[in-house]
Design a protein around this motif. Structure first.
Motif, short mmCIF file in Angstrom:
data_model
loop_
_atom_site.label_atom_id
_atom_site.label_comp_id
_atom_site.label_asym_id
_atom_site.label_seq_id
_atom_site.Cartn_x
_atom_site.Cartn_y
_atom_site.Cartn_z
N LYS A 16 0.85 -1.19 0.00
CA LYS A 16 0.00 0.00 0.00
C LYS A 16 0.89 1.24 0.00
O LYS A 16 1.83 1.35 0.79
N VAL A 17 0.59 2.18 -0.88
CA VAL A 17 1.44 3.37 -1.00
C VAL A 17 0.88 4.56 -0.21
O VAL A 17 1.60 5.46 0.19
N ILE A 18 -0.44 4.57 0.01
CA ILE A 18 -1.09 5.66 0.75
C ILE A 18 -1.75 5.07 1.98
O ILE A 18 -2.53 4.11 1.89
N GLU A 19 -1.44 5.59 3.14
CA GLU A 19 -2.03 5.12 4.39
C GLU A 19 -3.35 5.82 4.69
O GLU A 19 -4.28 5.22 5.23
N ASP A 20 -3.45 7.09 4.35
CA ASP A 20 -4.68 7.84 4.64
C ASP A 20 -4.68 9.11 3.79
O ASP A 20 -3.65 9.49 3.21
N TYR A 21 -5.84 9.74 3.72
CA TYR A 21 -5.95 11.01 3.00
C TYR A 21 -7.08 11.83 3.63
O TYR A 21 -7.92 11.31 4.37
N THR A 22 -7.09 13.10 3.31
CA THR A 22 -8.07 14.03 3.88
C THR A 22 -9.13 14.36 2.83
O THR A 22 -8.83 14.50 1.64
N VAL A 23 -10.38 14.47 3.30
CA VAL A 23 -11.49 14.88 2.44
C VAL A 23 -12.09 16.15 3.04
O VAL A 23 -12.44 16.18 4.23
N SER A 24 -12.21 17.19 2.24
CA SER A 24 -12.79 18.45 2.71
C SER A 24 -13.97 18.84 1.83
O SER A 24 -13.98 18.57 0.63
N PHE A 25 -14.98 19.49 2.48
CA PHE A 25 -16.22 19.85 1.79
C PHE A 25 -16.43 21.35 1.89
O PHE A 25 -16.28 21.95 2.97
N THR A 26 -16.80 21.98 0.79
CA THR A 26 -17.12 23.41 0.75
C THR A 26 -18.30 23.62 -0.18
O THR A 26 -18.78 22.67 -0.83
N ALA A 27 -18.75 24.88 -0.26
CA ALA A 27 -19.85 25.26 -1.17
C ALA A 27 -21.08 24.39 -0.94
O ALA A 27 -21.58 23.73 -1.86
N HIS A 28 -21.59 24.43 0.32
CA HIS A 28 -22.76 23.64 0.69
C HIS A 28 -22.54 22.14 0.44
O HIS A 28 -23.45 21.44 0.02
N ASN A 29 -21.33 21.73 0.71
CA ASN A 29 -20.92 20.31 0.56
C ASN A 29 -20.90 19.84 -0.90
O ASN A 29 -20.71 18.65 -1.15
N ARG A 30 -21.04 20.76 -1.82
CA ARG A 30 -21.07 20.34 -3.22
C ARG A 30 -19.67 20.27 -3.83
O ARG A 30 -19.46 19.61 -4.84
N SER A 31 -18.71 20.94 -3.25
CA SER A 31 -17.33 20.86 -3.71
C SER A 31 -16.57 19.93 -2.76
O SER A 31 -16.48 20.20 -1.55
N ILE A 32 -16.06 18.83 -3.30
CA ILE A 32 -15.39 17.80 -2.50
C ILE A 32 -13.94 17.70 -2.95
O ILE A 32 -13.68 17.41 -4.13
N LYS A 33 -13.03 17.96 -2.03
CA LYS A 33 -11.60 17.94 -2.37
C LYS A 33 -10.92 16.81 -1.61
O LYS A 33 -11.03 16.72 -0.38
N ILE A 34 -10.23 15.95 -2.37
CA ILE A 34 -9.54 14.81 -1.78
C ILE A 34 -8.04 15.07 -1.87
O ILE A 34 -7.52 15.33 -2.96
N GLY A 35 -7.36 14.98 -0.73
CA GLY A 35 -5.92 15.18 -0.74
C GLY A 35 -5.46 16.05 0.40
O GLY A 35 -6.27 16.50 1.22
N PRO A 36 -4.18 16.27 0.55
CA PRO A 36 -3.14 15.81 -0.39
C PRO A 36 -2.91 14.31 -0.33
O PRO A 36 -2.98 13.70 0.74
N LEU A 37 -2.65 13.71 -1.49
CA LEU A 37 -2.37 12.29 -1.60
C LEU A 37 -0.85 12.12 -1.59
O LEU A 37 -0.16 12.54 -2.52
N LYS A 38 -0.35 11.50 -0.52
CA LYS A 38 1.10 11.39 -0.33
C LYS A 38 1.54 9.94 -0.47
O LYS A 38 0.88 9.03 -0.01
N SER A 39 2.73 9.76 -1.08
CA SER A 39 3.25 8.44 -1.38
C SER A 39 4.10 7.93 -0.21
O SER A 39 4.09 8.49 0.89
N PHE A 40 4.88 6.85 -0.48
CA PHE A 40 5.55 6.11 0.59
C PHE A 40 6.64 6.91 1.29
O PHE A 40 7.01 6.60 2.42
N MET A 41 7.20 7.97 0.68
CA MET A 41 8.19 8.82 1.34
C MET A 41 7.60 10.17 1.70
O MET A 41 8.30 11.16 1.83
N LYS A 42 6.26 10.20 1.83
CA LYS A 42 5.52 11.42 2.13
C LYS A 42 5.56 12.43 0.98
O LYS A 42 5.16 13.58 1.14
N GLN A 43 6.07 12.00 -0.19
CA GLN A 43 6.06 12.89 -1.34
C GLN A 43 4.68 12.87 -2.01
O GLN A 43 3.92 11.92 -1.84
#
Length: 318
Positions: free
Chosen positions: A227-254
């Motif tokens: 597995k290259v990604i352990e976890d990621y963040t999901v944020s919601f804006t604009a009445h929950n209609r805009s969904i942003k996933i990330g940052p998506l970080k790899s095995f060296m946190k890059q």
């Protein structure tokens, strides 16, 4: 009547006594041309397959010379040179020349009473390939959906250790944890076939086997991808209609390389309404739920990327 060999029959007619006889017309024993045929032009090595040489020595009047006339069959292969006599029979002389164990090119010619034929070539091709070994190489073992794994074979040979012909088609079959089958292909150069495939984008185990279809196969190998990604963040804006996933970080946190697939599934009353797909860019993927398509209501949102799934129940759009 004197130019063609054969039997001339004669008889006297309008005579009280029947008088008849035969005259044998023989060919000249000194040939001036040798008609030669060789085929097939390609045979398999190993001593079971053969090509046939057919020789017709003819005199100056184009008559085949007498039966039981000697013809020397000559052939050269690698460092070996041989000459074997045959005798003509029923106008022709012929010989079956069996293949040697090694592959290569055989040169064949013939000679009769000092007259030589032209040179003929017969290709000795490798016989049916035997089973071979399979290997894999990769830069790292992470399932980042970006790097490439290379599969390659050992030198594929026949039972007499001849390397198979360049361009032989090899298929590589990959079975994943779900039992789905992926396939990649390669062709041999100097007996070795290479094939490349991109890493999966989630934790996976592949079982790989190569086939020379209908002829031979390799051993099976197992390749594990971490597995290259352990976890990621999901944020919601604009009445929950805009969904942003990330940052998506790899095995060296890059930041993960661009192009990682992100799937957004939308359920209403536990019924799948829509599936949306995006590829990551600069470590993020953004979705917008258009109010003309998704009315104000409660939904269930499922986000999945890199094998990690997140659910948001009673998700309100307004």
């Amino acid at each position: 009547m004197s130019k063609k060999r054969g039997v001339l029959s004669w008889s006297i007619i309008n005579s009280s006594e029947e008088i008849s006889g035969n005259i044998s017309i023989l060919s000249q024993q000194q040939p001036t041309t040798i008609e030669t045929y060789v085929g097939p032009p390609s045979i398999d090595a190993g001593g079971l397959d053969y090509t046939m040489l057919v020789v017709i020595p003819t005199d100056s009047l184009d008559n085949p010379i007498l039966d039981h006339s000697k013809v020397d069959v000559k052939y050269q292969f690698l460092k070996s040179e041989k000459s074997q006599p045959i005798l003509t029979d029923k106008l022709i002389g012929y010989k079956n020349i069996f293949s040697p164990k090694k592959s290569g090119r055989m040169i064949i010619s013939s000679e009769s009473y000092g007259l030589n034929s032209k040179e003929f070539d017969v290709n000795i091709m490798p016989a049916i390939a035997t089973n071979f070994k399979l290997f894999a190489s990769r830069n790292h073992e992470y399932a980042d959906g970006n790097q490439i794994t290379t599969f390659y074979t050992s030198i594929i040979k026949d039972k007499n250790r001849n390397i198979v012909s360049d361009g032989s088609y090899i298929e590589f079959y990959i079975t994943n944890k779900k039992g789905d089958i992926l396939k990649t292909t390669g062709t041999t150069i100097n007996g070795v076939a290479h094939a490349k495939i991109i890493h999966p984008d989630f934790e996976e185990v592949w079982k790989v086997k190569a086939y020379f279809i209908g002829i031979s196969e390799s051993n099976a190998i197992t390749i594990k991808y971490k597995k290259v990604i352990e976890d990621y963040t999901v944020s919601f804006t604009a009445h929950n209609r805009s969904i942003k996933i990330g940052p998506l970080k790899s095995f060296m946190k890059q930041i993960i390389p661009d192009g990682l697939s992100v799937k957004l599934s939308i359920y209403k009353n536990n019924t799948l309404t829509k599936e949306l797909f995006k590829e990551s860019l600069n470590g993020f993927a953004t979705f917008y739920l258009d109010p003309n398509i998704f009315e104000n209501n409660l939904y269930k949102i499922v986000i999945e990327t890199a094998g990690i799934k997140k659910e948001f129940k009673s998700f309100k759009l307004w």
